[in-house]
Design an enzyme around this catalytic site. Structure first.
Site, mmCIF file in Angstrom:
data_model
loop_
_atom_site.group_PDB
_atom_site.id
_atom_site.type_symbol
_atom_site.label_atom_id
_atom_site.label_comp_id
_atom_site.label_asym_id
_atom_site.label_seq_id
_atom_site.Cartn_x
_atom_site.Cartn_y
_atom_site.Cartn_z
ATOM 1 N N SER A 13 -8.841 11.316 -7.291
ATOM 2 C CA SER A 13 -7.542 11.825 -6.846
ATOM 3 C C SER A 13 -7.203 13.057 -7.675
ATOM 4 O O SER A 13 -7.305 13.037 -8.893
ATOM 5 C CB SER A 13 -6.472 10.747 -7.069
ATOM 6 N N HIS A 38 -9.705 12.060 -2.524
ATOM 7 C CA HIS A 38 -8.518 11.268 -2.169
ATOM 8 C C HIS A 38 -7.305 12.161 -2.418
ATOM 9 O O HIS A 38 -7.010 12.514 -3.558
ATOM 10 C CB HIS A 38 -8.497 10.017 -3.048
ATOM 11 N N ASP A 40 -3.400 12.769 -2.274
ATOM 12 C CA ASP A 40 -2.155 12.004 -2.277
ATOM 13 C C ASP A 40 -1.004 12.820 -1.703
ATOM 14 O O ASP A 40 -0.525 13.765 -2.324
ATOM 15 C CB ASP A 40 -1.817 11.573 -3.708
ATOM 16 N N MET A 42 2.835 12.883 -0.606
ATOM 17 C CA MET A 42 4.104 12.172 -0.867
ATOM 18 C C MET A 42 5.261 12.978 -0.305
ATOM 19 O O MET A 42 5.300 14.203 -0.461
ATOM 20 C CB MET A 42 4.302 11.993 -2.377
ATOM 21 N N HIS A 72 -4.005 9.975 1.496
ATOM 22 C CA HIS A 72 -3.232 8.761 1.223
ATOM 23 C C HIS A 72 -1.777 9.113 1.527
ATOM 24 O O HIS A 72 -1.115 9.794 0.746
ATOM 25 C CB HIS A 72 -3.439 8.356 -0.250
ATOM 26 N N MET A 74 1.743 8.664 1.601
ATOM 27 C CA MET A 74 2.903 7.952 1.050
ATOM 28 C C MET A 74 4.150 8.605 1.647
ATOM 29 O O MET A 74 4.867 9.369 0.997
ATOM 30 C CB MET A 74 2.864 8.030 -0.479
ATOM 31 N N MET A 143 -3.253 -1.089 -3.445
ATOM 32 C CA MET A 143 -2.695 -0.281 -4.539
ATOM 33 C C MET A 143 -2.640 -1.123 -5.816
ATOM 34 O O MET A 143 -2.185 -2.271 -5.795
ATOM 35 C CB MET A 143 -1.276 0.184 -4.189
ATOM 36 N N ASP A 177 -6.682 1.792 -5.908
ATOM 37 C CA ASP A 177 -6.082 3.081 -6.265
ATOM 38 C C ASP A 177 -4.944 2.867 -7.245
ATOM 39 O O ASP A 177 -3.965 2.191 -6.921
ATOM 40 C CB ASP A 177 -5.569 3.760 -4.980
HETATM 41 O O1 LIG Z 1 -1.747 7.052 -5.016
HETATM 42 C C1 LIG Z 1 -1.645 7.366 -6.175
HETATM 43 C C2 LIG Z 1 -0.333 7.215 -6.861
HETATM 44 O O2 LIG Z 1 0.613 6.802 -5.960
HETATM 45 C C3 LIG Z 1 -2.828 7.975 -6.882
HETATM 46 O O3 LIG Z 1 -3.915 8.033 -6.020
HETATM 47 C C4 LIG Z 1 -3.237 7.215 -8.111
HETATM 48 O O4 LIG Z 1 -2.178 6.952 -8.953
HETATM 49 C C5 LIG Z 1 -4.412 7.920 -8.832
HETATM 50 O O5 LIG Z 1 -4.104 8.340 -10.085
HETATM 51 P P1 LIG Z 1 -4.419 7.502 -11.427
HETATM 52 O O6 LIG Z 1 -5.877 7.119 -11.407
HETATM 53 O O7 LIG Z 1 -4.076 8.488 -12.496
HETATM 54 O O8 LIG Z 1 -3.538 6.299 -11.413
HETATM 55 FE FE LIG Z 2 -3.506 7.496 -3.873
#
Ligand SMILES: O=C(CO)[C@H](O)[C@H](O)COP(=O)(O)O
Ligand SMILES: [Fe+2]
Length: 230
Positions: A13, A38, A40, A42, A72, A74, A143, A177
């Protein structure tokens, strides 16, 4: 011995990377052995944070033409971004079931737009929320932090969901994740995850390639062990 086509895939990510260098950072991760990116997304409503949307993904796609992109999502309205993300060159559209009134409809629309379907579960959501839709999905994302921010602590108690899914769906792609890195990968692999998202642990590493390779070894070891037992 039953044969499974399950593959280990590592998808970093870029959430906590220097986003002014999104292309270079993404390419560095792919050159370090990542199997996919990946991304993200948001919207500031579903989670209390904003990242980027389809215009940025589309620009990144012009620079990186051959890698698998997972977004992903969100976001509060997953149905709203299907077409724009398909147009941006996204390969897999992973959305949260918590915010979706009609999961089969969104699954169908994502497929019609030419993308794979991922169904995501927040930590407080049980596997029963996706069980009836598994045949419509290509992947389930469990998650392991509350969505919204990178760099959070891995929630080990989520492994029960991963384990249950793997026991009941031996060939399903199961992604984890949040807080996944060298100190938590064994728990993920033993529970049965085969798609590994890792942000901070890879981005912040002196040698990202070594972190990716080590995580891959551990996950592939678990997949092999699992296959021998079947
Ligand atoms: O979806 C996510 C947060 O909502 C990220 O993909 C996830 O947190 C990845 O980062 P890390 O490995 O630093 O936790
Ligand atoms: Fe994510």
């Amino acid at each position: 011995m039953a044969k499974s086509g399950l593959m280990c895939k590592i998808g970093p990510s870029v959430l906590n990377a220097n986003l002014a260098e999104l292309h270079n950072e993404s390419q560095r991760l792919l050159d370090s052995g990542a199997d996919y990116l990946h991304l993200d997304v948001m919207d500031g409503h579903f989670v209390p944070n904003i990242t980027f949307g389809h215009p940025v993904v589309k620009c990144l796609r012009t620079k990186i033409t051959d890698a698998f992109f997972e977004t992903h999502m969100m976001v509060t309205k997953p149905e709203q971004w299907i077409e724009p993300m398909a147009d941006a060159g996204v390969d897999q559209y992973t959305f949260h079931v918590e915010t979706c009134n009609d999961v089969p409809f969104v699954c169908r629309k994502v497929k019609e737009a030419g993308m794979k379907v991922g169904l995501a579960l927040k930590p407080g959501t049980g596997v029963e929320a996706v069980q009836q839709y598994i045949d419509q999905a290509d992947m389930i994302l469990v998650m392991t932090v509350e969505p919204g921010f990178g760099g959070q602590k891995f929630m080990r108690d989520m492994m029960g969901k991963v384990h249950w899914l793997r026991q009941n769906y031996p060939d399903l792609d199961i992604e984890v994740d949040g807080g996944v890195g060298l100190s938590t990968i064994e728990a993920c692999a033993e529970a049965g995850a085969n798609m590994i998202v890792s942000g901070t642990a890879v981005i912040g590493a002196e040698d990202p390639g070594k972190v990716i390779a080590t995580m891959r070894d551990i996950v592939e070891g678990s997949i092999q062990k699992c296959q021998l037992e079947r």
